[in-house]
Design a protein around this motif. Structure first.
Motif, mmCIF file in Angstrom:
data_model
loop_
_atom_site.group_PDB
_atom_site.id
_atom_site.type_symbol
_atom_site.label_atom_id
_atom_site.label_comp_id
_atom_site.label_asym_id
_atom_site.label_seq_id
_atom_site.Cartn_x
_atom_site.Cartn_y
_atom_site.Cartn_z
ATOM 1 N N ARG A 88 0.828 -1.210 0.000
ATOM 2 C CA ARG A 88 0.000 0.000 0.000
ATOM 3 C C ARG A 88 0.863 1.262 0.000
ATOM 4 O O ARG A 88 1.733 1.436 0.860
ATOM 5 C CB ARG A 88 -0.882 -0.028 1.235
ATOM 6 N N PRO A 89 0.623 2.177 -0.940
ATOM 7 C CA PRO A 89 1.426 3.403 -0.995
ATOM 8 C C PRO A 89 0.850 4.509 -0.124
ATOM 9 O O PRO A 89 -0.312 4.447 0.296
ATOM 10 C CB PRO A 89 1.313 3.798 -2.472
ATOM 11 N N ALA A 90 1.660 5.502 0.132
ATOM 12 C CA ALA A 90 1.122 6.734 0.711
ATOM 13 C C ALA A 90 0.234 7.375 -0.344
ATOM 14 O O ALA A 90 0.586 7.411 -1.528
ATOM 15 C CB ALA A 90 2.263 7.677 1.093
ATOM 16 N N LEU A 91 -0.926 7.863 0.065
ATOM 17 C CA LEU A 91 -1.867 8.426 -0.905
ATOM 18 C C LEU A 91 -1.390 9.788 -1.400
ATOM 19 O O LEU A 91 -0.765 10.553 -0.667
ATOM 20 C CB LEU A 91 -3.254 8.540 -0.289
ATOM 21 N N GLY A 92 -1.704 10.061 -2.658
ATOM 22 C CA GLY A 92 -1.294 11.315 -3.279
ATOM 23 C C GLY A 92 -2.079 12.516 -2.771
ATOM 24 O O GLY A 92 -2.998 12.397 -1.946
ATOM 25 N N LYS A 93 -1.732 13.672 -3.305
ATOM 26 C CA LYS A 93 -2.278 14.929 -2.794
ATOM 27 C C LYS A 93 -3.674 15.251 -3.322
ATOM 28 O O LYS A 93 -4.479 15.882 -2.631
ATOM 29 C CB LYS A 93 -1.350 16.082 -3.196
ATOM 30 N N ARG A 94 -3.980 14.836 -4.540
ATOM 31 C CA ARG A 94 -5.184 15.324 -5.215
ATOM 32 C C ARG A 94 -6.351 14.367 -5.002
ATOM 33 O O ARG A 94 -6.292 13.212 -5.398
ATOM 34 C CB ARG A 94 -4.892 15.493 -6.712
ATOM 35 N N LYS A 95 -7.398 14.854 -4.400
ATOM 36 C CA LYS A 95 -8.547 14.014 -4.090
ATOM 37 C C LYS A 95 -9.620 14.133 -5.171
ATOM 38 O O LYS A 95 -9.615 15.067 -5.985
ATOM 39 C CB LYS A 95 -9.122 14.380 -2.722
#
Length: 287
Positions: free
Chosen positions: A265-272
């Motif tokens: 599992r990656p760290a989630l990106g900035k743009r939702k």
């Protein structure tokens, strides 16, 4: 570094070019469209006009590069999904011929599960080369292809949906992840990196998009695979590509796509998705 990118001025390659040029890299951007040369140059990159299906062109484009980014677009009208595999063969050939030491390959979070095509397997033969497979989930930009369905049917329908959890991703976050991989010191061997911006059920995603475009309560319904394939073919998608898309979607519905993703599992990106939905709504109402 001297870096060669594929993907022309697409949703990922354009912001990726901007990032790498700003960092001071010497960037060559491959495009099949000669009319895009000026736009590529205006971004500070060098255009290389040609097709990834042309091995001699790829070898010439990759010569002298420190790193290359390889993506393989799916032609929805093609009856030959084997072209995907052949394009990967061409990339591997060009890397071998030119001695490029750093390769980043865009695949997808179900790439390792596919039977009809195996986009990552080809690169296993590259000994001594640092290869990263970037596996993003479904792009936010895929909603652009669903406009007519949303507008005319008042729903989203596929052979995954409902409460299936999906790792949606903004193309800009993918571009940032690729840039990070290119800038990471190379270590020979294969590496996998998942990319995601937000984990949502399909119904949650539909609700966000629906509220943005003025269809509150928009649902994402799950249909039988054969019905989805028939619908894709009726819309002009070739039977071969339709079958591949149905296979991809089935892995998102049966939970297999999520299994390895959760293990890595990656760290989630900035743009939702709500950020994208505002832009999408403006486009939706203008088109």
């Amino acid at each position: 570094m001297k870096i060669v990118l594929t993907g022309s001025l697409g949703h990922i390659s354009k912001p990726l070019t901007e990032i790498l040029v700003k960092e001071g890299h010497e960037v060559t951007l491959i495009t099949t469209d000669i009319s895009k040369q000026a736009a590529v140059q205006a971004m500070g990159a060098r255009p290389a006009v040609g097709r990834i299906g042309d091995r001699s062109f790829l070898v010439k484009a990759f010569t002298g590069a420190d790193a290359v980014y390889c993506m393989n677009p799916l032609d929805f009208t093609s009856r030959d999904v084997g072209e995907w595999d052949r394009n990967m063969d061409n990339y591997v050939h060009a890397v071998r011929e030119t001695g490029v030491g750093r390769v980043v390959v865009l695949t997808g979070w179900i790439a390792h599960l596919l039977q009809r095509v195996q986009p990552e397997k080809k690169f296993e033969a590259l000994n001594g080369v640092s290869v990263t497979f970037v596996r993003p989930g479904p792009f936010y930009s895929n909603f652009y292809h669903l406009k007519d369905m949303i507008r005319h049917q008042g729903r989203i329908a596929s052979n995954y949906g409902g409460e299936d959890i999906v790792a949606f991703v903004a193309p800009e976050d993918i571009a940032e992840a690729i840039a990070e991989e290119i800038n990471t010191p190379a270590t020979a061997g294969l590496k996998t990196r998942y990319v995601a911006s937000e984990e949502l059920t399909c119904n949650q995603a539909a609700q966000i998009i629906g509220e943005a475009v003025g269809i509150p309560g928009l649902q994402w319904v799950t249909l039988p695979a054969d019905q989805v394939q028939q619908g894709l073919q009726a819309s002009g998608v070739s039977p071969e590509v339709a079958a591949l898309l149905v296979e991809m979607q089935e892995h998102m519905h049966n939970g297999k796509a999520q299994q390895d993703y959760y293990l890595n599992r990656p760290a989630l990106g900035k743009r939702k998705l709500k950020d994208f939905a505002r832009e999408y709504a403006a486009w939706y109402h203008q088109n």
